[in-house]
Each structure stands twice: as structure tokens, then as C-alpha cells.
Design an enzyme around this catalytic site. Sequence first.
Site, PDB file in Angstrom:
ATOM      1  N   HIS A  74       0.844  -1.192   0.000  1.00 34.68           N
ATOM      2  CA  HIS A  74       0.000   0.000   0.000  1.00 34.68           C
ATOM      3  C   HIS A  74       0.878   1.241   0.000  1.00 34.68           C
ATOM      4  CE1 HIS A  74      -3.896  -1.847   0.587  1.00 34.68           C
ATOM      5  NE2 HIS A  74      -3.298  -2.702   1.376  1.00 34.68           N
ATOM      6  N   GLY A 102     -14.461  -6.205  14.585  1.00 33.16           N
ATOM      7  CA  GLY A 102     -13.061  -5.877  14.814  1.00 33.16           C
ATOM      8  C   GLY A 102     -12.117  -6.946  14.288  1.00 33.16           C
ATOM      9  N   ARG A 126     -12.597 -14.529  -0.428  1.00 34.66           N
ATOM     10  CA  ARG A 126     -13.441 -14.609  -1.627  1.00 34.66           C
ATOM     11  C   ARG A 126     -14.550 -13.587  -1.529  1.00 34.66           C
ATOM     12  NH1 ARG A 126     -14.061 -21.075  -1.490  1.00 34.66           N
ATOM     13  NH2 ARG A 126     -11.925 -21.542  -2.077  1.00 34.66           N
ATOM     14  N   ARG A 143     -25.403 -17.280   6.929  1.00 30.58           N
ATOM     15  CA  ARG A 143     -26.832 -17.212   6.607  1.00 30.58           C
ATOM     16  C   ARG A 143     -27.099 -15.944   5.829  1.00 30.58           C
ATOM     17  NH1 ARG A 143     -30.074 -14.024  10.581  1.00 30.58           N
ATOM     18  NH2 ARG A 143     -28.634 -13.302  12.182  1.00 30.58           N
TER      19      ARG A 143
END
Length: 145
Positions: A74, A102, A126, A143
Site C-alpha cells: 500500500h 473488529g 473470496r 446465513r
Amino acid sequence: MGEQRERMLTGQLYRDSDPELVADRIRAQRLCDEFNRTGPDETARRTALLGDLLGRIGEGSWIMPRVQLLTAQHPIEDHEARRQRWESAAPIRIGDNAWFGGGVIVCPGVTIGSNTVVGAGSVVTRDLPDRVLAAGNPARVIRTL
């Protein structure tokens, strides 16, 4: 752009002790430290610091301290170099109203869907669709929401 930075950005082996890359990491850490010291009423300052640190941040994004960068990939660059890097790299995309617990780690190139919740400590390797709860290492959809 220096040779080692070019090698890093193209996925080749590079020397991370290169003075240019070291200076970039120090600058990024200083920006993170400054961001992490902001007060709860300094929203505009936090947004500006994140823009400097990440290159861009979506409108309405909400990131609170404690931010930490754990990779040398970065680098902080001038605006034009940063724009070119964003167009050629594998950015992380986060949909509207996503929520991270967190300590979440999101790998490069991953897209997090809108209204998706990622549990604390998860490692997202993913893409995650809209409106799901995901958690784990690697993160898996638990879920739909």
C-alpha cells in the site's frame, strides 16, 4: 517510479528495504497513527486522512480508529500514480451499508456485498454477496439476512 516499486506493483520479487519503499511505509504508518489519534467529532479530518492513505474512499463510508496496515503493498504515491495503481491493481470493493467486526482481514481483489455483515476476526479471501452474515477463517456465508 523506482525499479523496486515497479517490481512490487507488478507482482515480482522486490527488495522491501529500498529507500523509496521504506519512506512510503513510514508515511503510511504516520497517516495511520494520525488517523487513530482523531477524536470522535473529527469526521472530516478522518475522511481526509483516509483519502491520503488509501487513495480514495467512497462517499458515506464510515471507518473508525483503530486502523492498521499490515502490508508493504500500500505505497503512498502522488495522485496520478495512485489513480493508475487503483485502475491496474486488485482493489477491495465494499458495498453500501456493509459492517465489519473488529480485526477483519480482507484480501486484495475481494468484493463485499451491500448490507453484508462480516464477523470479528474473519479473513475474507473470496467475494461475499449482498445481505449475508459471514465469519471464519476463511470467511464463509453463515446465513442470508
